[in-house]
Write a protein that holds these residues in place. Structure first.
Motif, PDB file in Angstrom:
ATOM      1  N   GLY A  47       0.917  -1.230  -0.049  1.00  0.00           N
ATOM      2  CA  GLY A  47      -0.071  -0.044   0.223  1.00  0.00           C
ATOM      3  C   GLY A  47       0.851   1.157   0.125  1.00  0.00           C
ATOM      4  O   GLY A  47       0.357   2.488   0.007  1.00  0.00           O
ATOM      5  N   GLY A  48       2.166   1.278   0.118  1.00  0.00           N
ATOM      6  CA  GLY A  48       3.062   2.274  -0.029  1.00  0.00           C
ATOM      7  C   GLY A  48       2.854   2.970   1.125  1.00  0.00           C
ATOM      8  O   GLY A  48       3.420   4.350   1.393  1.00  0.00           O
ATOM      9  N   VAL A  49       2.570   2.185   2.378  1.00  0.00           N
ATOM     10  CA  VAL A  49       2.858   3.142   3.672  1.00  0.00           C
ATOM     11  C   VAL A  49       4.222   2.980   4.232  1.00  0.00           C
ATOM     12  O   VAL A  49       4.579   4.242   4.825  1.00  0.00           O
ATOM     13  CB  VAL A  49       1.876   2.268   4.613  1.00  0.00           C
ATOM     14  N   ILE A  50       4.940   2.100   4.140  1.00  0.00           N
ATOM     15  CA  ILE A  50       6.302   1.855   4.223  1.00  0.00           C
ATOM     16  C   ILE A  50       7.246   1.524   3.235  1.00  0.00           C
ATOM     17  O   ILE A  50       6.595   0.941   2.347  1.00  0.00           O
ATOM     18  CB  ILE A  50       6.401   0.748   5.475  1.00  0.00           C
ATOM     19  N   ARG A  51       8.384   1.918   3.493  1.00  0.00           N
ATOM     20  CA  ARG A  51       9.211   1.497   2.373  1.00  0.00           C
ATOM     21  C   ARG A  51      10.594   0.304   2.879  1.00  0.00           C
ATOM     22  O   ARG A  51      10.907   0.959   4.001  1.00  0.00           O
ATOM     23  CB  ARG A  51       9.986   2.724   1.731  1.00  0.00           C
ATOM     24  N   PRO A  52      10.824  -0.537   2.211  1.00  0.00           N
ATOM     25  CA  PRO A  52      11.994  -1.329   2.847  1.00  0.00           C
ATOM     26  C   PRO A  52      13.563  -0.432   2.658  1.00  0.00           C
ATOM     27  O   PRO A  52      13.573  -0.016   1.734  1.00  0.00           O
ATOM     28  CB  PRO A  52      11.745  -2.580   2.122  1.00  0.00           C
ATOM     29  N   LEU A  53      13.916  -0.743   3.876  1.00  0.00           N
ATOM     30  CA  LEU A  53      15.414  -0.262   3.843  1.00  0.00           C
ATOM     31  C   LEU A  53      16.431  -1.650   3.400  1.00  0.00           C
ATOM     32  O   LEU A  53      17.394  -1.302   2.871  1.00  0.00           O
ATOM     33  CB  LEU A  53      16.074   0.341   4.917  1.00  0.00           C
ATOM     34  N   ARG A  54      16.177  -2.344   4.126  1.00  0.00           N
ATOM     35  CA  ARG A  54      16.932  -3.756   3.941  1.00  0.00           C
ATOM     36  C   ARG A  54      15.796  -4.686   4.528  1.00  0.00           C
ATOM     37  O   ARG A  54      14.752  -4.468   5.120  1.00  0.00           O
ATOM     38  CB  ARG A  54      17.955  -3.794   4.569  1.00  0.00           C
ATOM     39  N   GLY A  55      16.282  -6.019   4.579  1.00  0.00           N
ATOM     40  CA  GLY A  55      15.360  -7.224   4.889  1.00  0.00           C
ATOM     41  C   GLY A  55      15.069  -6.866   6.435  1.00  0.00           C
ATOM     42  O   GLY A  55      16.105  -6.742   7.492  1.00  0.00           O
ATOM     43  N   GLY A  56      13.858  -6.773   6.882  1.00  0.00           N
ATOM     44  CA  GLY A  56      13.383  -6.588   8.264  1.00  0.00           C
ATOM     45  C   GLY A  56      13.655  -5.335   8.759  1.00  0.00           C
ATOM     46  O   GLY A  56      13.305  -4.981   9.808  1.00  0.00           O
ATOM     47  N   ALA A  57      13.847  -4.247   7.983  1.00  0.00           N
ATOM     48  CA  ALA A  57      13.758  -2.975   8.220  1.00  0.00           C
ATOM     49  C   ALA A  57      13.093  -1.910   7.197  1.00  0.00           C
ATOM     50  O   ALA A  57      13.204  -2.220   5.995  1.00  0.00           O
ATOM     51  CB  ALA A  57      15.318  -2.398   8.317  1.00  0.00           C
ATOM     52  N   TYR A  58      12.352  -1.005   7.877  1.00  0.00           N
ATOM     53  CA  TYR A  58      11.531  -0.292   7.058  1.00  0.00           C
ATOM     54  C   TYR A  58      11.618   1.435   7.491  1.00  0.00           C
ATOM     55  O   TYR A  58      12.041   1.500   8.634  1.00  0.00           O
ATOM     56  CB  TYR A  58      10.161  -0.649   6.991  1.00  0.00           C
ATOM     57  N   VAL A  59      11.024   2.028   6.746  1.00  0.00           N
ATOM     58  CA  VAL A  59      10.816   3.638   7.048  1.00  0.00           C
ATOM     59  C   VAL A  59       9.614   4.059   6.619  1.00  0.00           C
ATOM     60  O   VAL A  59       9.186   3.570   5.511  1.00  0.00           O
ATOM     61  CB  VAL A  59      11.814   4.428   6.439  1.00  0.00           C
ATOM     62  N   ALA A  60       8.890   5.034   7.103  1.00  0.00           N
ATOM     63  CA  ALA A  60       7.513   5.512   6.520  1.00  0.00           C
ATOM     64  C   ALA A  60       7.924   6.085   5.093  1.00  0.00           C
ATOM     65  O   ALA A  60       8.724   6.750   5.048  1.00  0.00           O
ATOM     66  CB  ALA A  60       7.155   6.543   7.535  1.00  0.00           C
ATOM     67  N   ALA A  61       7.003   6.022   4.138  1.00  0.00           N
ATOM     68  CA  ALA A  61       7.088   6.228   2.892  1.00  0.00           C
ATOM     69  C   ALA A  61       7.337   7.805   2.917  1.00  0.00           C
ATOM     70  O   ALA A  61       8.069   8.292   2.115  1.00  0.00           O
ATOM     71  CB  ALA A  61       5.736   6.000   2.216  1.00  0.00           C
ATOM     72  N   GLU A  62       6.554   8.490   3.834  1.00  0.00           N
ATOM     73  CA  GLU A  62       6.748  10.007   3.733  1.00  0.00           C
ATOM     74  C   GLU A  62       8.110  10.411   4.043  1.00  0.00           C
ATOM     75  O   GLU A  62       8.635  11.418   3.631  1.00  0.00           O
ATOM     76  CB  GLU A  62       5.618  10.479   4.596  1.00  0.00           C
ATOM     77  N   VAL A  63       8.702   9.663   5.021  1.00  0.00           N
ATOM     78  CA  VAL A  63      10.181  10.069   5.355  1.00  0.00           C
ATOM     79  C   VAL A  63      10.987   9.762   4.180  1.00  0.00           C
ATOM     80  O   VAL A  63      11.997  10.501   3.650  1.00  0.00           O
ATOM     81  CB  VAL A  63      10.590   9.235   6.432  1.00  0.00           C
ATOM     82  N   TRP A  64      10.996   8.510   3.496  1.00  0.00           N
ATOM     83  CA  TRP A  64      11.656   8.097   2.517  1.00  0.00           C
ATOM     84  C   TRP A  64      11.613   9.028   1.209  1.00  0.00           C
ATOM     85  O   TRP A  64      12.580   9.388   0.785  1.00  0.00           O
ATOM     86  CB  TRP A  64      11.159   6.897   1.868  1.00  0.00           C
ATOM     87  N   GLU A  65      10.478   9.589   0.898  1.00  0.00           N
ATOM     88  CA  GLU A  65      10.208  10.500  -0.019  1.00  0.00           C
ATOM     89  C   GLU A  65      11.174  11.859   0.182  1.00  0.00           C
ATOM     90  O   GLU A  65      11.272  12.455  -0.900  1.00  0.00           O
ATOM     91  CB  GLU A  65       8.759  10.833  -0.362  1.00  0.00           C
ATOM     92  N   ARG A  66      11.174  12.113   1.448  1.00  0.00           N
ATOM     93  CA  ARG A  66      12.059  13.325   1.635  1.00  0.00           C
ATOM     94  C   ARG A  66      13.357  13.384   1.774  1.00  0.00           C
ATOM     95  O   ARG A  66      14.252  14.450   1.709  1.00  0.00           O
ATOM     96  CB  ARG A  66      11.501  14.098   3.041  1.00  0.00           C
ATOM     97  N   LEU A  67      13.935  12.101   1.157  1.00  0.00           N
ATOM     98  CA  LEU A  67      15.273  11.726   1.477  1.00  0.00           C
ATOM     99  C   LEU A  67      16.052  11.671   0.208  1.00  0.00           C
ATOM    100  O   LEU A  67      15.389  11.260  -0.817  1.00  0.00           O
ATOM    101  CB  LEU A  67      15.697  10.681   2.412  1.00  0.00           C
ATOM    102  N   ASP A  68      17.210  12.112  -0.287  1.00  0.00           N
ATOM    103  CA  ASP A  68      18.041  11.732  -1.236  1.00  0.00           C
ATOM    104  C   ASP A  68      18.744  10.550  -1.140  1.00  0.00           C
ATOM    105  O   ASP A  68      18.562   9.748  -0.222  1.00  0.00           O
ATOM    106  CB  ASP A  68      18.796  13.081  -1.771  1.00  0.00           C
ATOM    107  N   GLU A  69      19.727  10.203  -1.903  1.00  0.00           N
ATOM    108  CA  GLU A  69      20.401   8.769  -2.129  1.00  0.00           C
ATOM    109  C   GLU A  69      21.169   8.641  -0.768  1.00  0.00           C
ATOM    110  O   GLU A  69      21.109   7.639  -0.239  1.00  0.00           O
ATOM    111  CB  GLU A  69      21.376   8.774  -3.354  1.00  0.00           C
TER     112      GLU A  69
END
Length: 318
Positions: free
Chosen positions: A40-62
């Motif tokens: 649903g695009g609520v969270i985005r995976p950082l690596r296996g078993g670790a996530y971040v809120a999608a709204e935080v992800w979108e505010r970040l660069d590489e």
């Protein structure tokens, strides 16, 4: 351990928070619910078993996303580790230009030989209490130690960029870098550090300027004066030049996009900033009678050609 360092406000998206699977399970979510949040695009995976809120992800660069992946590795680590090498740099807002951001680098604090797992490289090396600090709430090596760590990754130019940035912003001193080198000089890959410590210059303000300085050194051109101050007849500073050879009557400006965007005055457009820079160049030329060289990122891609251009301006009679 050194006194904690806080370089950003708690609400900065580079702080996350990182959401670990075990934390989500403890909060009442199951794996199916976690999968639905991912779809649903609520969270985005950082690596296996670790996530971040999608709204935080979108505010970040590489680099910001890499920094959160580094934090995820810390949170999932089974051994006592701290961020080190290039992986400590995002916490210090230091440039990561020239480094591979695929793996996360950590150093074990228990002295046990590290291992390499998927996406993570554990290092082992002597860590003094003075080498450790909590920065923005996470354990890491100090700025000076991180800078020397990067030398072992094999890109001297990128390490010089880091050293110049950290010393320019006051996060590490030249003396601290030299002291750190004494502790690490016999380590594998540290042979380049002695040269870099002779080149480090806290006056250099940007990645582009550091790379220009490195190109001048590599191509054996005369060492310039960084951030040279030009004064008028009354002794007032009218300009600071990126690099200058006063005895040769030449100065050099690195024209990165950042110069015209980051240093714009209130209400000033990029075009206005370009015109102001042109007027500044004309003023310096009238006051000094010197010749100006302007280079860009594209010029740095071909150091030999760049050196030939600069050499012709420095030594026109030749």
């Amino acid at each position: 351990m050194q006194k904690p360092i806080e370089l950003r406000p708690p609400e900065d998206p580079r702080n996350g928070p990182v959401l670990l699977r075990q934390q989500l399970l403890a909060a009442g979510y199951n794996d199916n619910a976690i999968a639905r949040m991912k779809r649903g695009g609520v969270i985005r995976p950082l690596r296996g078993g670790a996530y971040v809120a999608a709204e935080v992800w979108e505010r970040l660069d590489e680099v910001g996303r890499y920094g959160l992946r580094c934090r995820a590795v810390l949170g999932q680590a089974k051994a006592p580790v701290v961020l080190s090498h290039v992986s400590a740099l995002p916490e210090y807002d230091a440039p990561t230009w020239g480094f591979d951001l695929v793996d996360v680098h950590v150093t074990r604090t228990d002295g046990i030989r590290g291992r390499r797992a998927r996406g993570v490289q554990q290092h082992v090396g002597t860590l003094r209490p003075a080498d450790l600090v909590r920065v923005n709430g996470v354990p890491a090596v100090t700025p000076a130690r991180a800078a020397l760590d990067t030398v072992m990754l094999g890109c001297s130019e990128a390490s010089l960029v880091v050293m110049n940035d950290l010393t320019h912003r006051g996060l590490a001193s030249e003396a601290e870098l030299r002291e750190q080198y004494v502790e690490m000089q016999t380590w594998p890959g540290m042979s380049a550090a002695e040269v870099l410590l002779r080149l480090v210059d806290p006056r250099i303000e940007s990645v582009g300027e550091s790379r220009t300085f490195w190109a001048l050194y590599q191509q054996r051109l005369p060492r310039p004066v960084s951030q040279y101050e030009v004064k008028d007849s009354a002794g007032r500073v009218i300009a600071r030049l990126d690099f200058a050879w006063p005895e040769l009557g030449v100065w050099l400006e690195f024209d990165g996009r950042e110069k015209y965007e980051k240093h714009r005055r209130p209400g000033e457009s990029v075009a206005d900033a370009v015109v102001r820079e042109k007027n500044r160049e004309d003023l310096v030329r009238r006051v000094t009678g010197w010749r100006c060289i302007r280079i860009t990122w594209a010029d740095l891609a071909d150091p030999r050609r760049l050196a030939a251009i600069i050499h012709r301006v420095l030594f026109p009679a030749a």
